[in-house]
Design a protein around this motif. Structure first.
Motif, PDB file in Angstrom:
ATOM      1  N   LYS A   1      -8.010  -3.398   7.305  1.00 45.07           N
ATOM      2  CA  LYS A   1      -8.744  -4.194   8.292  1.00 45.07           C
ATOM      3  C   LYS A   1      -9.041  -5.593   7.753  1.00 45.07           C
ATOM      4  N   LEU A   2      -9.423  -5.659   6.478  1.00 42.61           N
ATOM      5  CA  LEU A   2      -9.700  -6.947   5.847  1.00 42.61           C
ATOM      6  C   LEU A   2      -8.445  -7.818   5.832  1.00 42.61           C
TER       7      LEU A   2
ATOM      8  N   ILE B   1      -3.237 -11.386   6.336  1.00 41.33           N
ATOM      9  CA  ILE B   1      -2.412 -11.084   5.162  1.00 41.33           C
ATOM     10  C   ILE B   1      -1.529  -9.883   5.502  1.00 41.33           C
ATOM     11  N   PRO B   2      -0.224 -10.002   5.402  1.00 39.92           N
ATOM     12  CA  PRO B   2       0.663  -8.879   5.727  1.00 39.92           C
ATOM     13  C   PRO B   2       0.427  -7.672   4.813  1.00 39.92           C
ATOM     14  N   VAL B   3       0.468  -6.488   5.423  1.00 37.12           N
ATOM     15  CA  VAL B   3       0.372  -5.238   4.675  1.00 37.12           C
ATOM     16  C   VAL B   3       1.689  -4.485   4.837  1.00 37.12           C
ATOM     17  N   VAL B   4       2.255  -4.055   3.719  1.00 35.77           N
ATOM     18  CA  VAL B   4       3.527  -3.338   3.742  1.00 35.77           C
ATOM     19  C   VAL B   4       3.326  -1.972   3.103  1.00 35.77           C
ATOM     20  N   ARG B   5       3.666  -0.927   3.858  1.00 35.18           N
ATOM     21  CA  ARG B   5       3.591   0.428   3.319  1.00 35.18           C
ATOM     22  C   ARG B   5       4.852   0.710   2.514  1.00 35.18           C
ATOM     23  N   VAL B   6       4.683   1.149   1.270  1.00 36.73           N
ATOM     24  CA  VAL B   6       5.827   1.359   0.378  1.00 36.73           C
ATOM     25  C   VAL B   6       5.663   2.683  -0.365  1.00 36.73           C
ATOM     26  N   PRO B   7       6.756   3.243  -0.875  1.00 34.55           N
ATOM     27  CA  PRO B   7       6.641   4.458  -1.692  1.00 34.55           C
ATOM     28  C   PRO B   7       6.021   4.154  -3.046  1.00 34.55           C
ATOM     29  N   ASP B   8       5.477   5.180  -3.667  1.00 32.92           N
ATOM     30  CA  ASP B   8       4.834   5.015  -4.970  1.00 32.92           C
ATOM     31  C   ASP B   8       5.799   4.448  -6.005  1.00 32.92           C
ATOM     32  N   ALA B   9       7.078   4.794  -5.902  1.00 36.63           N
ATOM     33  CA  ALA B   9       8.079   4.320  -6.866  1.00 36.63           C
ATOM     34  C   ALA B   9       8.176   2.800  -6.871  1.00 36.63           C
ATOM     35  N   LYS B  10       8.010   2.180  -5.697  1.00 31.52           N
ATOM     36  CA  LYS B  10       8.047   0.722  -5.606  1.00 31.52           C
ATOM     37  C   LYS B  10       6.901   0.104  -6.412  1.00 31.52           C
TER      38      LYS B  10
ATOM     39  N   VAL C   1       0.856  -1.193   0.000  1.00 36.12           N
ATOM     40  CA  VAL C   1       0.000   0.000   0.000  1.00 36.12           C
ATOM     41  C   VAL C   1       0.888   1.238   0.000  1.00 36.12           C
ATOM     42  N   GLN C   2       0.575   2.178  -0.876  1.00 36.14           N
ATOM     43  CA  GLN C   2       1.355   3.408  -0.961  1.00 36.14           C
ATOM     44  C   GLN C   2       1.305   4.166   0.366  1.00 36.14           C
ATOM     45  N   LYS C   3       2.459   4.627   0.803  1.00 36.86           N
ATOM     46  CA  LYS C   3       2.590   5.255   2.122  1.00 36.86           C
ATOM     47  C   LYS C   3       1.642   6.433   2.335  1.00 36.86           C
ATOM     48  N   GLU C   4       1.499   7.262   1.334  1.00 31.29           N
ATOM     49  CA  GLU C   4       0.781   8.520   1.513  1.00 31.29           C
ATOM     50  C   GLU C   4      -0.739   8.375   1.532  1.00 31.29           C
ATOM     51  N   ILE C   5      -1.244   7.221   1.128  1.00 26.76           N
ATOM     52  CA  ILE C   5      -2.693   7.053   1.008  1.00 26.76           C
ATOM     53  C   ILE C   5      -3.277   6.458   2.292  1.00 26.76           C
ATOM     54  N   ASN C   6      -4.341   7.110   2.805  1.00 27.48           N
ATOM     55  CA  ASN C   6      -4.953   6.611   4.047  1.00 27.48           C
ATOM     56  C   ASN C   6      -6.448   6.941   4.082  1.00 27.48           C
ATOM     57  N   ASN C   7      -7.126   6.748   2.953  1.00 26.55           N
ATOM     58  CA  ASN C   7      -8.556   7.062   2.892  1.00 26.55           C
ATOM     59  C   ASN C   7      -9.383   5.925   3.505  1.00 26.55           C
ATOM     60  N   ASP C   8     -10.699   6.105   3.506  1.00 31.11           N
ATOM     61  CA  ASP C   8     -11.575   5.124   4.158  1.00 31.11           C
ATOM     62  C   ASP C   8     -11.490   3.748   3.494  1.00 31.11           C
ATOM     63  N   LEU C   9     -11.377   3.735   2.173  1.00 26.82           N
ATOM     64  CA  LEU C   9     -11.299   2.453   1.461  1.00 26.82           C
ATOM     65  C   LEU C   9     -10.003   1.712   1.800  1.00 26.82           C
TER      66      LEU C   9
ATOM     67  N   ALA D   1      -1.332  -6.219  -4.769  1.00 25.47           N
ATOM     68  CA  ALA D   1      -1.284  -7.467  -3.990  1.00 25.47           C
ATOM     69  C   ALA D   1      -0.417  -8.479  -4.719  1.00 25.47           C
ATOM     70  N   GLN D   2       0.484  -9.085  -3.981  1.00 32.12           N
ATOM     71  CA  GLN D   2       1.317 -10.127  -4.569  1.00 32.12           C
ATOM     72  C   GLN D   2       0.694 -11.483  -4.302  1.00 32.12           C
ATOM     73  N   MET D   3       0.455 -12.216  -5.366  1.00 29.81           N
ATOM     74  CA  MET D   3      -0.141 -13.544  -5.235  1.00 29.81           C
ATOM     75  C   MET D   3       0.865 -14.520  -4.642  1.00 29.81           C
ATOM     76  N   SER D   4       0.380 -15.444  -3.841  1.00 28.00           N
ATOM     77  CA  SER D   4       1.248 -16.482  -3.285  1.00 28.00           C
ATOM     78  C   SER D   4       1.615 -17.479  -4.379  1.00 28.00           C
ATOM     79  N   SER D   5       2.880 -17.876  -4.374  1.00 27.48           N
ATOM     80  CA  SER D   5       3.329 -18.896  -5.327  1.00 27.48           C
ATOM     81  C   SER D   5       2.942 -20.288  -4.853  1.00 27.48           C
ATOM     82  N   ILE D   6       2.596 -20.395  -3.563  1.00 25.56           N
ATOM     83  CA  ILE D   6       2.185 -21.670  -2.993  1.00 25.56           C
ATOM     84  C   ILE D   6       0.949 -21.454  -2.135  1.00 25.56           C
ATOM     85  N   GLU D   7       0.330 -22.535  -1.733  1.00 24.28           N
ATOM     86  CA  GLU D   7      -0.787 -22.469  -0.786  1.00 24.28           C
ATOM     87  C   GLU D   7      -0.244 -22.816   0.589  1.00 24.28           C
ATOM     88  N   TYR D   8      -0.390 -21.893   1.538  1.00 22.07           N
ATOM     89  CA  TYR D   8       0.160 -22.124   2.879  1.00 22.07           C
ATOM     90  C   TYR D   8      -0.670 -23.146   3.650  1.00 22.07           C
TER      91      TYR D   8
END
Length: 261
Positions: free
Chosen positions: A55-56, A62-71, A41-49, A85-92
């Protein structure tokens, strides 16, 4: 890094088809039960959606990582809306299910816990050995672990498609739960005089391996039941972590097939 045809750079082992772009698309994928490794998720964005998405992700572990837009732009030039969202290469796998299945079969579980092992090739090599030896599962943390991508699967020679991999939020509490389930927590470390050949690994065991750089974390070392080392006779007193894991795994297998000697 790899350069795409459009000139953008993307992390080695990652491909655009392995990602989902856009806030609602990611949320719908989660609701649909898609296996997602993490959400960027882009660092600067924090709207209701975005708050709803976070929360979901928390509810679905599911881990959430805040990253810069460049990433995000390195991954895709599509309109990602600040969410990828990065898809899992395997099923955990479920650790409770793995342990229960072992006991139901009358088998002493053999679990491998990887603490802060971030190198993809080492992880893949460990998984290859573990699958060949019949290890029941590998346990990794959500954060601070090697990414299970195409490189990891390639290095494992496909073993990750068959070996149960369990991803947990907190290794400390997971190890405590394993102890409560009757497993002996064994640290493979050079910080002891006791060798693995003098330790009973035929019982239900969870072996902890740490990274070559940092070793096993202090908090895990504080709760292990046994600390054992691999004997060294040469001048170089260390092994690659994937080699160490292989030695430890096969000593446990030897004891289980021939008896502790």
């Amino acid at each position: 890094m790899e350069k795409r045809k459009d000139g953008f750079l993307i992390e080695k082992g990652e491909h655009e088809k392995d990602f989902i772009f856009g806030t609602r698309a990611v949320m719908e994928s989660i609701h649909a039960g898609k296996d997602i490794d993490k959400v960027l998720v882009q660092k600067e964005i924090n709207n209701d959606l975005i708050k709803e998405l976070i929360k979901l992700c928390k509810d679905e572990k599911i881990p959430v990582v805040r990253v810069p837009d460049a990433k995000l732009n390195r991954i895709t030039r599509k309109n990602h809306q600040g969410v990828v969202a990065q898809m899992s290469s395997i099923e955990y796998a479920s650790l409770d299910h793995v342990i229960e299945s072992c006991f139901n079969l009358g088998k002493a579980p053999l679990i491998l816990i990887l603490d802060r092992i971030t190198d993809v090739r080492n992880f893949g090599a460990i998984a290859r050995t573990a699958e060949c030896a019949g290890v029941d599962a590998i346990v990794i943390p959500e954060k601070g672990s090697a990414q299970i991508n195409s490189d990891a699967i390639k290095t494992s020679v496909g073993a990750l498609n068959f070996l149960p991999v369990v991803r947990v939020r907190n290794l400390f509490y997971t190890c405590r739960d394993l102890q409560k389930s009757g497993l002996v927590l064994v640290a493979i470390t050079e910080k002891t005089d006791k060798t693995m050949y003098d330790t009973d690994l035929s019982v239900p065991v969870a072996m902890v391996m740490g990274s070559e750089e940092d070793g096993i974390s202090t908090e895990l070392m504080g709760i292990v039941d046994e600390k054992v080392k691999i004997p060294m006779a040469g001048r170089i007193e260390s092994l690659n972590v994937s080699v160490s894991a292989g030695v430890a795994i096969y000593e446990a297998i030897r004891q289980r097939t021939q008896g502790l000697s």
